[in-house]
Design a protein around this motif. Structure first.
Motif, mmCIF file in Angstrom:
data_model
loop_
_atom_site.group_PDB
_atom_site.id
_atom_site.type_symbol
_atom_site.label_atom_id
_atom_site.label_comp_id
_atom_site.label_asym_id
_atom_site.label_seq_id
_atom_site.Cartn_x
_atom_site.Cartn_y
_atom_site.Cartn_z
ATOM 1 N N ASP A 1 -27.487 -46.380 45.955
ATOM 2 C CA ASP A 1 -27.750 -45.154 45.190
ATOM 3 C C ASP A 1 -27.372 -45.266 43.712
ATOM 4 O OD1 ASP A 1 -28.431 -42.194 45.125
ATOM 5 O OD2 ASP A 1 -26.367 -42.168 44.412
ATOM 6 N N ASP B 1 -23.224 -32.624 39.478
ATOM 7 C CA ASP B 1 -23.514 -32.511 40.911
ATOM 8 C C ASP B 1 -22.689 -31.410 41.571
ATOM 9 O OD1 ASP B 1 -25.656 -34.197 41.160
ATOM 10 O OD2 ASP B 1 -24.516 -35.914 41.910
ATOM 11 N N THR C 1 -30.300 -34.088 43.234
ATOM 12 C CA THR C 1 -30.632 -33.113 44.273
ATOM 13 C C THR C 1 -29.849 -31.814 44.108
ATOM 14 O OG1 THR C 1 -28.985 -34.124 45.743
ATOM 15 C CG2 THR C 1 -31.259 -34.863 45.997
HETATM 16 C C1 RAM Z 1 -27.603 -36.459 43.755
HETATM 17 C C2 RAM Z 1 -26.727 -37.637 43.413
HETATM 18 C C3 RAM Z 1 -27.354 -38.966 43.811
HETATM 19 C C4 RAM Z 1 -28.816 -39.021 43.408
HETATM 20 C C5 RAM Z 1 -29.575 -37.863 43.976
HETATM 21 C C6 RAM Z 1 -31.000 -37.875 43.565
HETATM 22 O O1 RAM Z 1 -27.417 -36.091 45.101
HETATM 23 O O2 RAM Z 1 -26.487 -37.639 42.025
HETATM 24 O O3 RAM Z 1 -26.617 -40.027 43.199
HETATM 25 O O4 RAM Z 1 -29.405 -40.233 43.827
HETATM 26 O O5 RAM Z 1 -28.976 -36.665 43.497
#
Ligand code: RAM
Length: 362
Positions: A148, A227, A254
């Protein structure tokens, strides 16, 4: 999908030295001596691996996500758990509850090294902060896979990447450009300011925006929601206050895209200020249905976690060492070849819009 862009869319552990190094790292700085900012590489990947070695059982594979309470990592690490347990090994997950607790991540790496786990799969909150601790782990025989979000290449054995970073960054710009008719102010709502993955994608977004076809689009701000749902919501609100003429937001996280959609859907900007980025279909379904969001993209996080598990097991079993060109089988996911910078790519992301979002449940 209606649009082309939407379609392309880790012996004995010298506990004393581990603790000493951990203390240095927790002090907030990383000792830099390697060419890439890492401490002396523990084990540069060599070609010494036996592709026909059998898969070891009874391994302990530890997942260290950016944050344990981020639902994205619940899905990805759940995908890893299934693979690890099906292979006859032990899965565990540890981590902080904040996507900006870099010192916390360092301390978890040190603890896992002391516990002599066989492999660590880590999503790094910061590219350099974990280097010393991860290389200490590797010196003590722990295989390190990043998934990731990467650390520096000299500080892990293999990076399991969700998709091509360049492709992701560019397609995000293409999606928003299309939705705002190639004209107007846009902003980016990111995760942590240090996040390797988001910063890499943003770099490609900025590069894409230099193309002549985007001359009428201005990137006015990159905001950071860390986040965290509430911070991301407030950052979205702040963007609209500061830039009343904003036409679009790209949120490559996300947590961020969900919070931004939530804010927009209950505001006068619904359907007027466009939003795209990286979200889960389950988080975003309501906002696609109510017209707040037209299209966005993502990979299947469970598959990313599963590929990280297969990779960690292949490393711990001696089938691969992490050197580019090595090939291994990731169970029913098929065969993967390690590429440049010891990176393995899961595949292309999937684009979602109202025509296909009903087919996905994650
Ligand atoms: C969030 C985190 C993660 C990323 C996704 C798209 O959950 O930052 O690292 O890959 O988004």
């Amino acid at each position: 999908m209606r649009t082309a862009p939407a379609r392309r869319i880790a012996a004995a552990v010298a506990v004393v030295s581990v603790v000493a190094l951990g203390t240095a790292a927790c002090g907030g700085t990383t000792k830099k001596s390697g060419a890439d900012g890492s401490s002396a590489p523990a084990a540069a990947p060599t070609a010494s691996a036996d592709p026909s070695a059998s898969v070891k059982k009874g391994l302990t594979i530890a997942y260290l996500p950016k944050a344990v309470n981020n639902p994205y990592f619940t899905i990805s690490d759940g995908g890893g758990k299934k693979v690890v347990e099906a292979a006859g090994s032990t899965y565990k997950e540890v981590g902080t509850s904040s996507g900006t607790d870099t010192a916390g991540q360092v301390s978890y790496v040190n603890t896992l090294t002391q516990q002599q786990v066989d492999a660590i799969a880590v999503s790094a909150q910061d590219p350099g902060a974990l280097c010393t601790a991860l290389n200490q782990a590797r010196k003590n025989g722990v295989k390190v896979v990043t998934y990731d979000s990467d650390t520096k290449a000299g500080c892990r054995d293999v990076f399991v990447s969700q998709a091509g970073s360049e492709d992701l960054g560019r397609t995000e710009v293409q999606l928003i450009a299309q939705q705002i008719g190639n004209k107007g102010q846009i902003a980016i709502l990111s995760a942590a300011q240090t996040a390797t993955n988001q910063n890499t994608w943003i770099g490609f977004m900025k590069d894409e925006l230099k193309k002549p076809e985007y001359k009428d689009i201005q990137l006015v701000k990159v905001a950071y929601g860390n986040d965290d749902a509430q911070q991301s919501f407030q950052q979205t609100q702040g963007l609209l206050q500061q830039y009343p003429n904003l036409k679009g937001i790209i949120s490559p996280t996300t947590v961020g895209i969900k919070a931004a959609a939530q804010y927009l859907s209950g505001s006068k900007y619904k359907g007027k200020v466009r939003l795209t980025g990286l979200g889960t279909p389950n988080d975003m379904r309501a906002y696609v249905t109510d017209g707040t969001v037209q299209s966005f993209e993502l990979w299947d996080p469970a598959k990313l976690g599963a590929l990280a598990a297969h990779t960690a097991i292949a490393l711990a079993s001696g089938q691969i060492s992490g050197a580019p060109g090595q090939t291994y089988t990731a169970g029913d996911m098929g065969s993967f070849t390690i590429g440049q910078d010891s990176t393995v790519v899961l595949g292309k992301p999937t684009g979602f819009d109202k025509s296909n979002i009903g087919q996905y449940d994650f």
